[in-house]
Motif scaffolding. Structure first.
Motif, PDB file in Angstrom:
ATOM      1  N   MET A   1      18.803  -5.371  28.002  1.00 46.75           N
ATOM      2  CA  MET A   1      18.148  -4.389  29.187  1.00 46.75           C
ATOM      3  C   MET A   1      19.006  -3.157  29.195  1.00 46.75           C
ATOM      4  N   SER A   2      18.246  -2.400  29.339  1.00 50.03           N
ATOM      5  CA  SER A   2      18.770  -0.759  29.454  1.00 50.03           C
ATOM      6  C   SER A   2      19.443  -0.601  30.759  1.00 50.03           C
ATOM      7  N   LYS A   3      20.451   0.270  30.647  1.00 51.82           N
ATOM      8  CA  LYS A   3      20.949   0.491  32.027  1.00 51.82           C
ATOM      9  C   LYS A   3      20.116   0.666  33.263  1.00 51.82           C
ATOM     10  N   ALA A   4      19.142   1.772  32.969  1.00 52.85           N
ATOM     11  CA  ALA A   4      18.204   2.392  33.958  1.00 52.85           C
ATOM     12  C   ALA A   4      17.470   0.981  34.511  1.00 52.85           C
ATOM     13  N   THR A   5      16.697   0.160  33.547  1.00 53.43           N
ATOM     14  CA  THR A   5      16.079  -1.053  34.063  1.00 53.43           C
ATOM     15  C   THR A   5      16.846  -2.044  34.582  1.00 53.43           C
ATOM     16  N   LYS A   6      18.291  -1.994  34.349  1.00 53.69           N
ATOM     17  CA  LYS A   6      18.990  -3.014  35.090  1.00 53.69           C
ATOM     18  C   LYS A   6      19.395  -2.406  36.629  1.00 53.69           C
ATOM     19  N   LYS A   7      19.697  -1.148  36.697  1.00 55.29           N
ATOM     20  CA  LYS A   7      19.724  -0.396  38.061  1.00 55.29           C
ATOM     21  C   LYS A   7      18.547  -0.474  38.942  1.00 55.29           C
ATOM     22  N   LYS A   8      17.378  -0.597  38.278  1.00 54.31           N
ATOM     23  CA  LYS A   8      16.206  -0.589  39.058  1.00 54.31           C
ATOM     24  C   LYS A   8      15.978  -1.806  39.495  1.00 54.31           C
ATOM     25  N   HIS A   9      16.249  -2.972  38.824  1.00 57.17           N
ATOM     26  CA  HIS A   9      16.118  -4.324  39.274  1.00 57.17           C
ATOM     27  C   HIS A   9      17.026  -4.575  40.324  1.00 57.17           C
ATOM     28  N   GLU A  13      16.354  -5.699  44.051  1.00 61.22           N
ATOM     29  CA  GLU A  13      16.767  -6.831  44.606  1.00 61.22           C
ATOM     30  C   GLU A  13      17.364  -6.616  46.019  1.00 61.22           C
ATOM     31  N   VAL A  14      18.515  -5.713  45.985  1.00 60.84           N
ATOM     32  CA  VAL A  14      19.367  -5.642  47.284  1.00 60.84           C
ATOM     33  C   VAL A  14      18.647  -5.036  48.564  1.00 60.84           C
ATOM     34  N   LEU A  15      17.393  -4.002  48.047  1.00 56.15           N
ATOM     35  CA  LEU A  15      16.963  -3.655  49.280  1.00 56.15           C
ATOM     36  C   LEU A  15      15.678  -4.483  49.876  1.00 56.15           C
ATOM     37  N   PRO A  54      30.557  -8.454  42.364  1.00 57.00           N
ATOM     38  CA  PRO A  54      30.199  -8.887  40.791  1.00 57.00           C
ATOM     39  C   PRO A  54      30.032  -7.765  40.377  1.00 57.00           C
ATOM     40  N   THR A  55      29.914  -8.069  38.828  1.00 58.00           N
ATOM     41  CA  THR A  55      29.470  -7.013  37.837  1.00 58.00           C
ATOM     42  C   THR A  55      28.095  -6.334  37.806  1.00 58.00           C
ATOM     43  N   LYS A  56      27.006  -6.953  38.477  1.00 59.21           N
ATOM     44  CA  LYS A  56      25.665  -6.536  38.371  1.00 59.21           C
ATOM     45  C   LYS A  56      25.682  -5.628  39.523  1.00 59.21           C
ATOM     46  N   PHE A  57      26.446  -5.483  40.511  1.00 56.39           N
ATOM     47  CA  PHE A  57      26.370  -4.472  41.704  1.00 56.39           C
ATOM     48  C   PHE A  57      27.191  -3.175  41.142  1.00 56.39           C
TER      49      PHE A  57
END
Length: 161
Positions: A1-9, A13-15, A54-57
């Motif tokens: 998964m690209s950085k942009a796609t990860k950031k989008k997901h 999720e957060v919002l 966590p790393t995902k945030f």
């Protein structure tokens, strides 16, 4: 998964996810950032401790002092006692309050914070041109200029004469 796609997901999720704290999770208020993805928080009883992000945030979502988050306790930590599960925004806090899961102690703290942040209304009137006077940046020094009437009278006399 690209950085942009990860950031989008992660951002979506957060919002958009409205979650309630599960039985072992609890809501805390961020009191300070301590660096290295650690944040000092305060729980509803007033106890302060560190939580890790966590790393995902990381580099995708930002939190600041005064934000509310849901954390999951970790047993192996001496100083770092929990990990962030969810960052709560205004609509999510409203949802948790409607469900009756919001700690009462944070209602009192939130009301006190609102009192501190409110500024007195401006005495300048209701003109739309003066709306800027009603909203002041409290981080900047307030400078007021007064015009001396005696100087303006002398200037007008000198120009006439």
């Amino acid at each position: 998964m690209s950085k942009a796609t990860k950031k989008k997901h992660v951002t979506k999720e957060v919002l958009d996810d409205f979650v309630l704290p599960e039985e072992e999770e609890f809501i805390v208020k961020v009191t300070a950032g301590r660096g290295n993805n650690l944040h000092e928080v305060q729980n509803s009883t007033g106890e302060k401790f560190l939580v890790s992000m966590p790393t995902k945030f990381r580099k995708n979502v930002w939190i600041k002092r005064g934000d509310f988050i849901i954390v999951n306790p970790i047993e192996e930590g001496d100083r770092v006692k929990a990990e962030i599960v969810t960052i709560l925004y205004k609509d999510q806090i409203k949802y948790i309050k409607q469900e009756g899961k919001w700690p009462e102690q944070f209602n009192e703290v939130e009301n006190e914070d609102l009192k501190d942040d409110m500024l007195p209304p401006s005495d300048s009137g209701d003109s739309d041109d003066e709306i800027g006077d009603m909203v002041r940046n409290v981080n900047r020094p307030q400078v007021y200029y007064e015009e001396d009437e005696s100087d303006s009278d002398e200037d007008s006399e000198n120009e006439d004469g």
